[in-house]
Design a protein around this motif. Structure first.
Motif, PDB file in Angstrom:
ATOM      1  N   SER A 191      83.633 -66.467 -51.162  1.00 40.85           N
ATOM      2  CA  SER A 191      82.929 -67.220 -52.209  1.00 40.85           C
ATOM      3  C   SER A 191      83.209 -66.612 -53.579  1.00 40.85           C
ATOM      4  O   SER A 191      83.848 -65.561 -53.701  1.00 40.85           O
ATOM      5  CB  SER A 191      81.423 -67.203 -51.934  1.00 40.85           C
ATOM      6  OG  SER A 191      80.893 -65.916 -52.179  1.00 40.85           O
ATOM      7  N   TYR A 197      82.627 -65.041 -45.866  1.00 44.50           N
ATOM      8  CA  TYR A 197      81.783 -65.786 -44.920  1.00 44.50           C
ATOM      9  C   TYR A 197      82.641 -66.244 -43.757  1.00 44.50           C
ATOM     10  O   TYR A 197      83.801 -66.620 -43.937  1.00 44.50           O
ATOM     11  CB  TYR A 197      81.152 -67.012 -45.587  1.00 44.50           C
ATOM     12  CG  TYR A 197      80.040 -66.702 -46.568  1.00 44.50           C
ATOM     13  CD1 TYR A 197      78.719 -66.648 -46.154  1.00 44.50           C
ATOM     14  CD2 TYR A 197      80.317 -66.481 -47.912  1.00 44.50           C
ATOM     15  CE1 TYR A 197      77.691 -66.376 -47.055  1.00 44.50           C
ATOM     16  CE2 TYR A 197      79.307 -66.204 -48.819  1.00 44.50           C
ATOM     17  CZ  TYR A 197      77.995 -66.156 -48.387  1.00 44.50           C
ATOM     18  OH  TYR A 197      76.986 -65.884 -49.274  1.00 44.50           O
ATOM     19  N   SER A 199      82.625 -69.135 -40.801  1.00 41.91           N
ATOM     20  CA  SER A 199      82.011 -70.387 -40.370  1.00 41.91           C
ATOM     21  C   SER A 199      82.314 -70.606 -38.893  1.00 41.91           C
ATOM     22  O   SER A 199      83.444 -70.395 -38.443  1.00 41.91           O
ATOM     23  CB  SER A 199      82.551 -71.555 -41.205  1.00 41.91           C
ATOM     24  OG  SER A 199      82.118 -72.789 -40.691  1.00 41.91           O
ATOM     25  N   LYS A 219      77.808 -67.115 -41.722  1.00 41.13           N
ATOM     26  CA  LYS A 219      77.280 -65.784 -42.022  1.00 41.13           C
ATOM     27  C   LYS A 219      78.244 -64.942 -42.856  1.00 41.13           C
ATOM     28  O   LYS A 219      79.450 -65.173 -42.869  1.00 41.13           O
ATOM     29  CB  LYS A 219      76.953 -65.049 -40.723  1.00 41.13           C
ATOM     30  CG  LYS A 219      75.783 -65.656 -39.957  1.00 41.13           C
ATOM     31  CD  LYS A 219      75.355 -64.761 -38.825  1.00 41.13           C
ATOM     32  CE  LYS A 219      74.210 -65.389 -38.035  1.00 41.13           C
ATOM     33  NZ  LYS A 219      73.003 -65.553 -38.856  1.00 41.13           N
ATOM     34  N   LYS A 220      77.651 -63.959 -43.522  1.00 42.82           N
ATOM     35  CA  LYS A 220      78.440 -62.986 -44.287  1.00 42.82           C
ATOM     36  C   LYS A 220      79.269 -62.156 -43.317  1.00 42.82           C
ATOM     37  O   LYS A 220      78.772 -61.690 -42.289  1.00 42.82           O
ATOM     38  CB  LYS A 220      77.497 -62.084 -45.083  1.00 42.82           C
ATOM     39  CG  LYS A 220      78.192 -60.972 -45.852  1.00 42.82           C
ATOM     40  CD  LYS A 220      77.172 -60.094 -46.575  1.00 42.82           C
ATOM     41  CE  LYS A 220      77.848 -58.925 -47.273  1.00 42.82           C
ATOM     42  NZ  LYS A 220      76.860 -58.062 -47.959  1.00 42.82           N
ATOM     43  N   PRO A 627      73.090 -64.342 -48.845  1.00 43.35           N
ATOM     44  CA  PRO A 627      73.861 -64.939 -47.737  1.00 43.35           C
ATOM     45  C   PRO A 627      73.001 -65.703 -46.735  1.00 43.35           C
ATOM     46  O   PRO A 627      73.429 -66.726 -46.201  1.00 43.35           O
ATOM     47  CB  PRO A 627      74.531 -63.721 -47.090  1.00 43.35           C
ATOM     48  CG  PRO A 627      74.660 -62.726 -48.199  1.00 43.35           C
ATOM     49  CD  PRO A 627      73.434 -62.920 -49.045  1.00 43.35           C
ATOM     50  N   GLU A 631      73.492 -69.670 -45.828  1.00 39.92           N
ATOM     51  CA  GLU A 631      73.648 -70.165 -44.460  1.00 39.92           C
ATOM     52  C   GLU A 631      72.642 -71.273 -44.162  1.00 39.92           C
ATOM     53  O   GLU A 631      72.987 -72.308 -43.579  1.00 39.92           O
ATOM     54  CB  GLU A 631      73.471 -69.034 -43.456  1.00 39.92           C
ATOM     55  CG  GLU A 631      73.617 -69.517 -42.015  1.00 39.92           C
ATOM     56  CD  GLU A 631      73.366 -68.439 -40.986  1.00 39.92           C
ATOM     57  OE1 GLU A 631      73.960 -68.519 -39.886  1.00 39.92           O
ATOM     58  OE2 GLU A 631      72.570 -67.524 -41.259  1.00 39.92           O
TER      59      GLU A 631
END
Length: 648
Positions: A191, A197, A199, A219-220, A627, A631
């Protein structure tokens, strides 16, 4: 009625406690202008007479004392216990429209319900939480419903997170009760916060044969993005959602890191995977196509430099475009604001430039003649046309592979072999440049697709327009007779092995209807209670069943393969899921198998689309979002899509 703005530090409990105090207090509160503020005055008309103030009910017209020295409890009791025309909801917040001629006779206001819809609106429209504190938004809400309690951004954020947890539980229950396997796609994104991140998207077909795509994790991912970090994130997600025993396949981009991830995931989850995970790793077909084209881009760019130059020259100034549009007008072609010029790193932009230029070929030649500028020769135009044909085939295949609203695994073999047929077509290798291009692309094709994933080949067999005969046709085109026979035997063995796994699973977990049928004929208590005639008939039915079981039976798979292949009508859309749904009674075991295999995505585009949402959620104005909040917003928006057909 005036409202005070909710402070930023107030919690949801503070708001609810304040609402409760307002409900329980029956006294009349006045502001500086002595205007009644109790909610009951929304339902009474205050009038003056010689005896003092009176209050007339808007619904039953009963007249009560309007004096508020003793509070407004008597008015409240009238509404709740006496007036039959007054209807209230659980929070006593009701607004009745006085005219019975209105199409909506009554409207019930519910604060909690309105707050939930506000949270949905903010998530789906990708709005900042602070919008609820904007002056114009506050005026807008008051104009719609004066009873709505205005909230601060922290309360709205809390509502959005609560909605995320609520929708998450719903989806978790869906997975828990799901009778089919689930396939997954995953990808990584960075980002503008410089945070990585990962997915993770689930793909499955439900019992109604509807394809679903759900982002279950965003999530991070801590740096560095090693195979161990990716593997750990995937494992945690699968276990957290209790999907570790329902894995069908995982689709990833083609790289060595992902190869290492899948090797370790196979070792960990092999006991619950089909074929012990041997075919569970699906390489993103769209990514492979992109690699193939990128390797040929250097050759393509040099071959079409002359066309790029004429396009760049005409588009360079408004006066040149004006002269070009005059030519188009004489030729009765639509005017253009500009011509498409490609970007070297994007091969699809090169396709768009060639498509544009070839469409206006005669106009460009006429412009070059009238303005004495360099123009491509006939051979160069011909070469550009052949290159366009190549790029168009790759672009069409990429679009097919990138679909998310329809199964793509059954289309894999057809598209891949279509690309191969194009690269092997000797009739187009008349130019040295084209030969170089096809040779370069064939190297990559053989590297990635000389060995097809058997699960994807089985998906093609489960397409009633293809079946096993289409696989035989493709292999005969690609391999020598002995090798072809060996590969077809391998696919057939793999197909029957998978089918037998589903047969065994069905025997271990028979459907409710089957067990009910068995219980209806197998219980001794039922037989003793019926007449001798019926018992004789049931004994014969049992004898007939035992006799027929001794004869060899053709399996569902044998019947399916022997049945005629459906005609493939090019101009008519075919819904493969609708076909399997309508034939589930004929092929009950095969239809279950089809639900699992047809849900496999052949590209990671669905995970990449989550990054488009993430890029809008975490823009330059909202880069401070945590984060966990990111999400919640990304996942909840994806889950709400099916509720709102407009698309988000």
């Amino acid at each position: 009625m005036s409202h005070s703005k909710v402070g930023e530090n107030e919690t949801v409990e503070d708001l609810r406690n304040e609402d409760d105090r307002n409900e329980d207090t029956a006294e009349n509160i006045c502001d500086n202008s002595s205007k009644k503020r109790s909610w009951v005055w929304n339902h009474f008309i205050e009038e003056k007479n010689s005896e003092g103030s009176i209050a007339k009910c808007k619904y039953c017209k009963k007249v009560l004392s309007g004096s508020t020295k003793g509070g407004t409890s008597h008015l409240k009791r009238h509404l709740e216990n006496v007036c039959k025309r007054y209807q209230k909801n659980s929070t006593n917040q009701l607004l009745l429209l006085p005219s019975s001629k209105d199409p909506i006779k009554c409207f019930k206001f519910n604060q909690e319900e309105s707050r939930k819809f506000l949270a949905k609106f903010i998530i789906c429209a990708e709005l900042p939480f602070r919008i609820v504190e904007h002056t114009v938004f506050l005026d807008f809400m008051r104009s719609l419903q004066p009873l709505f309690k205005i909230m601060g951004r922290k309360t709205v954020k809390h509502d959005c997170m609560a909605l995320y947890q609520e929708e998450r539980k719903k989806l978790h229950d869906v997975f828990k009760n799901l009778s089919s396997r689930v396939s997954f796609t995953t990808d990584i994104w960075t980002s503008n916060q410089k945070i990585g991140y990962i997915s993770f998207t689930a793909h499955y077909i439900d019992s109604n044969f509807t394809l679903h795509k759900k982002i279950i994790s965003f999530k991070k991912l801590p740096y560095p993005h090693t195979s161990f970090a990716i593997e750990d994130a995937v494992k945690k997600c699968l276990v957290e959602w209790e999907l570790d025993y329902k894995i069908c396949a995982i689709t990833l981009d083609n790289c060595s890191t992902n190869d290492a991830v899948m090797r370790r995931l196979r070792d960990h989850f092999c006991a619950s995977m089909l074929f012990s995970g041997e075919y569970s790793h699906i390489r993103c077909c769209a990514h492979i196509l992109n690699i193939m084209v990128q390797d040929g881009m250097k050759i393509i760019h040099e071959a079409i430099e002359c066309i790029r130059e004429i396009v760049r020259y005409v588009s360079a100034s408004p006066s040149r475009m004006q002269a070009f549009n005059e030519i188009l007008q004489h030729m009765r072609l639509p005017a253009r604001k500009g011509l498409t010029l490609d970007v070297p790193t994007r091969w699809n932009s090169t396709y768009e430039m060639l498509h544009d230029a070839l469409g206006y070929k005669d106009a460009l030649i006429r412009y070059a003649t009238e303005h004495s500028c360099v123009c491509p020769t006939n051979d160069e135009w011909k070469k550009a046309s052949i290159i366009l044909k190549f790029l168009e085939a790759f672009l069409d295949a990429t679009k097919v592979f990138s679909g998310c609203k329809y199964p793509t695994s059954n289309l894999y073999l057809k598209e891949v072999w279509g690309i191969r047929a194009l690269l092997m077509d000797e009739s187009i290798d008349t130019d040295e440049t084209v030969k170089q291009l096809t040779n370069e692309m064939l190297k990559k094709f053989n590297k990635y697709w000389s060995q097809c994933n058997n699960l994807l080949v089985i998906a093609s067999i489960l397409d009633p327009r293809s079946k096993l005969i289409f696989v035989e046709f493709c292999y005969q085109k690609a391999f020598e007779l002995e090798e072809c026979k060996k590969k077809i035997d391998d696919i057939r063995a793999c197909l029957f092995k998978l089918y037998n796994e589903y047969v065994d699973a069905t025997r271990m977990h028979p459907s409710m209807s089957s067990s009910e049928r068995t219980s209806n004929f197998g219980g001794q208590g039922d037989i003793s209670s019926v007449s001798s005639k019926k018992k004789f008939g049931m004994d014969f039915a049992q004898f007939r069943s035992q006799s027929s079981s001794k004869r060899p039976k053709r399996s569902e798979l044998d019947s399916y393969l022997d049945d005629d292949v459906l005609p493939d009508l090019e101009n008519k859309e075919f819904d493969i899921l609708a076909w399997w749904k309508s034939n589930a009674a004929v092929y009950p075991i095969l239809s279950r198998m089809a639900r699992d295999v047809l849900a496999i995505p052949v590209s990671t585009v669905s995970s990449e689309s989550a990054f488009s949402t993430g890029g809008r959620v975490v823009d330059q104005y909202r880069s401070s979002l945590s984060p966990s909040t990111v999400e919640a917003l990304v996942c909840t928006q994806d889950w709400l899509r099916e509720q709102y057909d407009e698309g988000i």
